[in-house]
Design an enzyme around this catalytic site. Structure first.
Site, PDB file in Angstrom:
ATOM      1  N   GLU A   1       0.682  -1.480  -0.005  1.00 49.27           N
ATOM      2  CA  GLU A   1      -0.555   0.314   0.222  1.00 49.27           C
ATOM      3  C   GLU A   1       0.802   1.128  -0.228  1.00 49.27           C
ATOM      4  O   GLU A   1       1.068   1.936   0.861  1.00 49.27           O
ATOM      5  CB  GLU A   1      -0.746  -0.054   1.414  1.00 49.27           C
TER       6      GLU A   1
ATOM      7  N   GLU B   1      -5.606  -8.739   1.100  1.00 55.35           N
ATOM      8  CA  GLU B   1      -6.166  -8.114   2.646  1.00 55.35           C
ATOM      9  C   GLU B   1      -7.826  -7.522   2.337  1.00 55.35           C
ATOM     10  O   GLU B   1      -7.231  -7.313   1.476  1.00 55.35           O
ATOM     11  CB  GLU B   1      -5.628  -7.053   2.636  1.00 55.35           C
TER      12      GLU B   1
HETATM   13  C1  FCB Z   1      -4.209  -2.294   5.661  1.00 60.73           C
HETATM   14  C2  FCB Z   1      -3.218  -2.700   5.907  1.00 60.73           C
HETATM   15  C3  FCB Z   1      -2.982  -3.159   7.151  1.00 60.73           C
HETATM   16  C4  FCB Z   1      -4.269  -3.076   8.195  1.00 60.73           C
HETATM   17  C5  FCB Z   1      -5.385  -2.707   7.726  1.00 60.73           C
HETATM   18  C6  FCB Z   1      -6.617  -2.667   8.447  1.00 60.73           C
HETATM   19  O1  FCB Z   1      -4.197  -0.714   5.184  1.00 60.73           O
HETATM   20  O2  FCB Z   1      -2.107  -2.540   5.715  1.00 60.73           O
HETATM   21  O3  FCB Z   1      -1.821  -3.404   7.850  1.00 60.73           O
HETATM   22  O4  FCB Z   1      -3.606  -1.999   9.111  1.00 60.73           O
HETATM   23  O5  FCB Z   1      -5.579  -2.085   7.010  1.00 60.73           O
END
Ligand code: FCB
Length: 452
Positions: A170, A352
């Protein structure tokens, strides 16, 4: 456009996994010669983190990783995405190599493999060595070389056992929050700094791809981007413009140059002083896959006094929201996957997805997080709809294996399938852990992503 031929591995199947990151779970920040990271520094500054929390102990994964891996194995998880803490290997970011820190990841990787789980290694999940920030950090063009050297070292050390690598987690988020909005380290709020960070991180990405490719035979290399719809807080013109700008910074400033070879036009003009001849070719290196992290739509409103011209806004009242106030909108996930597949033509892994809550132990000692089961069920369903409509999605990782240090929110926001009782560090699988285990069994029995 710069991509490799479709890299379907002979053994490839849809992958079900879980994700974590170093600073959020490891703790042991002063153990075995680890150097300080920018997050250690930031957590010491008053008022930065909810409740004054720090990552000093976190989940103590550094010492308890065998138990955590056993929990993953019990769930039937096929892949584990984690990150390496740069300051464990290179306490000053470059120069002195810390063998004891590197040995931790040997132990971790060996145990993950022994459990029959595929390790997915991310080089950078936000914990820059403080010593490098002192030398300018991402504001220095030299950062690309520092990062490439670190990537070379990781490739040499672990490339015999790890084949899946991501350069950054990210970049759009840490560049914006670290240099544009000041919510994360180094806590800078400055449009020019934000622009410099964007370009230097992009250069670092390209150089690291080459370093990994050269150092690991059979490597499968990607990059992980947070992609969300960026929406205006109202129909007012300045809010529409704000959302368009947030979209450019959040969704395009990194994947476009890295995968397509160019910046969005407005950004290209703004970045002109930074871009040296040859830079775009250095950034756009062949990738094997694109990682997408997705949670919920985000909102912006126009703000003439803000350095970037916009401010963050909350979701509109009345929209479905999680316990921590993030909008729940599975159709947005479906659309993002379809759009990214069309735009970037790379195999996608959802690296994620998950939801935060205020989960608690009940009087029976259980954690019944039905809200998370509902969320995951709806979002996995949306992903499968996207796949059926043609999105090339090949894997899905829940954020997160464990409750952990949720950056500025500290330990209050819990995202884990496994509850962590912080006073005792005891791990308690939530209802969602059982649910995910069953889902993996079912999906694996019925074929890729539920297709018969
Ligand atoms: C993302 C991050 C991760 C975590 C999630 C909830 O943006 O990559 O580390 O904090 O959000």
């Amino acid at each position: 456009m710069n991509r490799l031929p479709t890299p379907l591995l002979p053994t490839e199947r849809f992958i079900w996994g879980v994700s974590t990151s170093s600073y959020q779970i490891e703790g042991a920040t002063k153990t075995d010669g680890r150097g300080p990271s920018i997050w250690d520094t930031f957590c010491q500054q008053k008022g930065r983190i909810a409740n004054g929390d720090t990552g000093d102990i976190a989940c103590d994964h550094y010492h308890r990783f065998p138990e955590d891996i056993a929990l993953m194995r019990d769930m039937g998880v096929q892949a584990y995405r984690f990150s390496v803490a740069w300051p464990r290997l290179l306490p000053n970011g470059r120069g002195h190599f810390n063998e004891a820190g590197a040995a931790f990841y040997d132990r971790l990787i060996d145990a993950v493999l022994a459990a029959g789980i595929e390790p997915w290694l991310c080089l950078y999940h936000w914990d820059l060595p403080q010593a490098l920030d002192d030398e300018g950090g991402w504001l220095s063009r030299d950062a690309a070389g520092w990062f490439a050297d670190y990537a070379t070292l990781v490739a040499r050390r672990y490339g015999d056992r790890v084949k899946r690598f991501a350069t950054f987690n990210e970049p759009g988020v840490f560049a914006l929050f670290g240099f544009g909005l000041g919510w994360q380290p180094p806590g800078v709020v400055d449009a020019d700094a934000h622009r410099k960070a964007i370009h230097h991180v992009n250069l670092a990405h390209g150089e690291a791809v080459d370093a990994l490719r050269a150092g690991v035979s059979g490597a499968s290399i990607g990059v992980i981007h947070n992609m969300q719809p960026c929406l205006p807080a109202s129909a007012a013109l300045e809010d529409l413009a704000a959302a368009a700008r947030l979209h450019m910074h959040w969704n395009q400033a990194f994947p476009d140059p890295q995968i397509l070879g160019y910046y969005p036009t407005i950004l290209a003009d703004e970045l002109a002083p930074q871009i040296a001849p040859g830079d775009m070719a250095r950034i756009c290196r062949p990738l094997d896959w694109l990682g997408i992290n997705h949670y919920s739509p985000i909102y912006a409103r126009g703000d003439k006094n803000a350095p970037l011209g916009y401010a963050w806004a909350g979701p509109p009242d009345g929209t479905p929201q999680s316990e921590i106030g993030w909008q729940v909108h599975p159709d947005a996930f479906r659309d993002i996957l379809l759009e990214a597949s069309r735009r970037y033509h790379l195999p996608i892994y959802v690296t994620e997805n998950g939801t935060g809550g205020r989960d608690q132990l009940d009087h029976t000692g259980a954690v019944k997080d039905q809200h998370r089961i509902n969320y995951l069920n709806a979002y996995i369903g949306a992903m499968q709809t996207a796949i059926a409509a043609g999105a090339d999605v090949r894997g899905y990782f829940v954020w997160s294996l464990l409750d952990n240090f949720e950056w500025g929110a500290g330990y209050g926001d819990r995202f884990g399938l496994i509850y962590v009782d912080y006073p005792t560090l005891r791990r308690i699988p939530k209802s969602s852990a059982r649910w995910y285990a069953d889902r993996i069994t079912r999906e694996t029995a019925t074929g890729p992503a539920g297709k018969p």
